[in-house]
Enzyme design. Structure first.
Site, PDB file in Angstrom:
ATOM      1  N   LYS A   1      -2.123  -1.601  -4.028  1.00  0.00           N
ATOM      2  CA  LYS A   1      -3.002  -0.269  -3.722  1.00  0.00           C
ATOM      3  C   LYS A   1      -2.143   0.913  -3.882  1.00  0.00           C
ATOM      4  CE  LYS A   1      -6.579   2.008  -0.680  1.00  0.00           C
ATOM      5  NZ  LYS A   1      -7.108   2.328   0.436  1.00  0.00           N
ATOM      6  N   LYS A  13       0.864  -1.070   0.054  1.00  0.00           N
ATOM      7  CA  LYS A  13       0.031  -0.026   0.031  1.00  0.00           C
ATOM      8  C   LYS A  13       0.944   1.212  -0.150  1.00  0.00           C
ATOM      9  CE  LYS A  13      -3.855   2.214   2.598  1.00  0.00           C
ATOM     10  NZ  LYS A  13      -4.506   2.166   3.647  1.00  0.00           N
TER      11      LYS A  13
END
Ligand SMILES: [Zn+2]
Length: 325
Positions: A248, A195
């Site tokens: 992400k 992330k």
């Protein structure tokens, strides 16, 4: 031998030929629809920077879930908003929290839907960080217990999959252990393994009311410049027990998705985040882009890069378009 023997255009002549040789078949099977659960009843407030996306109380969440299931979308991921925020995110693991009540309501309605929950503290802390603060820093190890308690409360309410998004070291192992100790060994973990600290989360912070009140998240989320480090993060999370992993955001990190897909054999997901969604919506509203065409192209691109699971706010629209063709 090249031209005139080789003519790649031969296989592009008709839609039937193009369909026959198409390498990536986008379908609803890998789509996950993100939703925001808030306290109360009969609440449905649109997020201004995310047209069509709402903060909703559990009774409203169930109604939209009915629609989502009806469209053939297999899964939702729930984010929660608390009644009150505090220093230690105590509502993150409250049995009566908006996420926990939403899961129970979805289960009660017997919807054919996989329920994934986001596990993080930023929506629940008064300071907006993803962990607890000690000596002015986000404390890694002190955060793990709260994350594990939050995951346990989601699993007890009926979640199929918990998805830690905090980026603390060791959280997957802490969550796996807590679930197993409580005989919830069949609840899977989808880890937000890579992330990045991204500017594309802007609209989400309005939706989840989770902007950090001081500093930023660079000490735990990844540096956008690093791809090799993502492979390390993924390897560690798989070792700790992650069943699936996620990258992400999606679009600025397609190379990372591809590298992860090539290196590891667990299912790979990608999160087509709020900022990516908002850009398309804004351009489409201005008549600058053909929304349907662009959305299907984006989702195809993410799948082509190697993500078989795509979390996207476009899921309902995409399903409608895909069901028609
Ligand atoms: Zn967070």
């Amino acid at each position: 031998m090249t031209f005139p023997t080789h003519r790649p255009r031969r296989l592009r002549r008709t839609e039937a030929l193009r369909g026959l040789v198409r390498e990536t078949q986008l379908s609803t099977h890998g789509l996950v629809y993100p939703m925001f659960a808030c306290p109360g009843a009969n609440v449905r407030t649109e997020v201004s920077s995310m047209p069509g996306i709402y903060q909703q109380s559990p009774d409203q969440i169930v109604e939209e879930c009915r629609e989502v299931a009806g469209l053939g979308i297999p899964a939702v991921i729930l984010f929660g908003l608390p009644e009150h925020k505090d220093e230690t995110a105590s509502e993150a693991f409250a049995a009566h929290g908006a996420v926990q009540r939403s899961i129970e309501a979805i289960r009660k309605a017997k919807l054919d839907l996989i329920v994934i929950t986001d596990v993080c503290l930023c929506e629940y802390t008064s300071h907006g960080h993803c962990g607890v603060i000690q000596n002015g820093e986000v404390a890694n190890d002190a955060t793990l217990k709260i994350l594990a308690d939050a995951a346990l409360s989601h699993a007890r309410a009926g979640a199929d999959i918990v998805a830690p998004s905090d980026m603390m070291d060791g959280r997957v192992a802490a969550i796996r252990q807590k679930l197993d100790e409580n005989r919830l060994e069949n609840v899977a973990i989808l880890s937000y393994a890579a992330k990045y600290c991204s500017g594309f989360y802007g609209p989400f912070r309005e939706a989840a009311q989770s902007a950090p009140q001081f500093g930023d998240r660079r000490s735990y989320q990844m540096d956008p410049a690093n791809a090799r480090e993502a492979l390390r993060e993924v390897a560690l999370d798989i070792e700790e027990g992650a069943d699936m992993i996620m990258v992400k955001p999606a679009l600025p990190y397609l190379d990372v998705i591809q590298r992860v897909r090539e290196r590891f054999d667990v299912p790979v997901g990608a999160y087509n985040v709020s900022g990516e969604f908002a850009m398309v919506k804004a351009a489409a509203r201005n008549g600058w882009l053909d929304e349907k065409r662009v959305v299907l192209e984006i989702l195809t691109g993410i799948q082509r890069a190697g993500a078989s699971i795509i979390l996207t706010y476009h899921a309902k629209d995409a399903a409608r378009w895909l069901n028609r063709c």
